[in-house]
Design an enzyme around this catalytic site. Structure first.
Site, PDB file in Angstrom:
ATOM      1  CB  SER A  30      -0.843  -0.045   1.285  1.00 50.33           C
ATOM      2  OG  SER A  30      -1.432   1.208   1.573  1.00 50.33           O
ATOM      3  CE1 TYR A  66      -4.521  -2.564   5.130  1.00 49.26           C
ATOM      4  CE2 TYR A  66      -3.413  -0.484   4.665  1.00 49.26           C
ATOM      5  CZ  TYR A  66      -4.029  -1.646   4.218  1.00 49.26           C
ATOM      6  OH  TYR A  66      -4.145  -1.885   2.863  1.00 49.26           O
ATOM      7  CE  LYS A  83      -1.507  -4.034   3.228  1.00 53.34           C
ATOM      8  NZ  LYS A  83      -1.655  -5.193   2.360  1.00 53.34           N
TER       9      LYS A  83
END
Ligand SMILES: NC(=O)c1ccc[n+]([C@@H]2O[C@H](COP(=O)([O-])OP(=O)(O)OC[C@H]3O[C@@H](n4cnc5c(N)ncnc54)[C@H](O)[C@@H]3O)[C@@H](O)[C@H]2O)c1
Length: 306
Positions: A150, A163, A167
């Site tokens: 991402s 999150y 990533k």
């Protein structure tokens, strides 16, 4: 519009391919002549997607196996299944990932399971998938792995702390494989999409009940398109010069390499560069032999016997 069948004869494994970005990449690979095997936690979604692909093609171009990427058992069974169905694996798109309740944990009550979930799935699940994919691709003589990171693999949004962590970890994993092609002709890259309108962005009932400014922010953040992400994945698959790259897919159909996140430290002197050069040679020789030996053990233990 007909698309050039550049991937005729290739077989791809796609995790989380039952919907969203994984499904879109699966469709693009099938359009280019590849066969795909989808591994998903949600059986009904995976089976429906595969049926849709096979019906549209009028042939068996896709197959499904229920897979939870957080276990080696499921990753191994998925790749063995792909080999059994279509003869081997050339491409792995390790796309499965989660956001939802595991996205932002810092102000939530401590919860061992939920608080490690984003890293467990997005980082460690993808690491496990990479290891097993590498063995199958190496056995085939080479191939390419694309993981799904991402823009939050290099940047941060405060409301998405766990999150973002997951990533960032994934980007580090992918950047560690500069020498892998020399060992087994396998390339590992990451596509790094900006926000995209998929089901991942739809808040679940718990998130809606909790509320918070992230719900409004997600609506206002510029989005890239599913098509742009698919094009970035295709580039990472088809351009054989790309390895250990984190490739951004941004709004405005922009696709470009992520700049290095940190300059080399001053300890990286010309003398040290020389040390690293001979280390690289030793690294390649050592792991070539190690991989050759381990592949025999893997085949003996897990290979399709019939
Ligand atoms: N949508 C976005 O804005 C966005 C932006 C950047 C990166 N991404 C990444 O793209 C990837 C795909 O996301 P999406 O937007 O298509 O979301 P999605 O929620 O529509 O799809 C995710 C898929 O992964 C599957 N999955 C989840 N956990 C799994 C597990 N443990 N094992 C196997 N399958 C599992 C789900 O069943 C689902 O099919 C994810 O890695 C996500 O982090 C998404």
């Amino acid at each position: 519009m007909s698309v050039e069948k550049s991937l005729e004869g290739k077989v791809a494994v796609i995790t989380g391919g039952g919907r969203g970005l994984g499904k879109a990449v699966a469709a693009a690979l099938i359009e280019r002549g590849a066969k795909v095997v989808i591994g998903n936690t949600t059986e009904s979604q995976g089976l429906a997607t595969v049926e849709e692909f096979n019906t549209a093609a009028g042939a068996k171009v896709a197959a499904f196996k229920r897979t939870d990427i957080t276990t080696y058992k499921d990753n191994i069974e998925l790749f063995q299944f792909a080999e059994k169905e279509f003869g081997g694996v050339d491409i792995a798109y390790l796309n499965a990932g989660i956001a939802g309740n595991a996205t932002d944990i810092i102000f939530m009550p401590p919860d061992d399971e939920n608080d490690s979930r984003a890293v467990e799935v997005n980082t460690i699940g993808t690491m496990k998938g990479t290891k097993i994919a590498m063995l199958h691709l190496a056995k085939r003589g080479g191939g390419v792995i694309v993981t799904c990171s991402s823009t939050l693999g290099s940047n941060a949004v405060p409301s998405m702390s766990a999150y973002v962590t997951s990533k960032h970890g994934l980007n580090g994993w992918v950047r560690s494989f500069a020498l892998l092609p020399q060992i087994c002709n396998v390339r590992v890259n990451a596509v790094c999409p900006h926000f995209v309108e998929t089901d991942m962005l739809v808040p679940n009932p718990d998130q809606l009940a909790r509320g918070g400014p992230i719900l409004n922010l997600v609506d206002k953040i510029p989005k890239t398109t599913v098509e742009n992400v698919v094009n970035a994945v295709l580039l990472l698959i088809e351009d054989e010069t790309r390895n250990a790259q984190t490739l951004l897919a941004l709004p405005g159909d922009v696709i470009r390499e992520q700049e290095a996140t940190a300059p080399l430290p001053e300890t990286f002197t010309p003398e040290f560069a020389q040390v690293m050069g001979s280390y690289a040679e030793d690294y390649v020789a050592f792991h070539k032999k190690e991989l050759e030996d381990y592949l025999k053990v893997y085949e003996e233990k897990y290979g399709n016997k019939d």
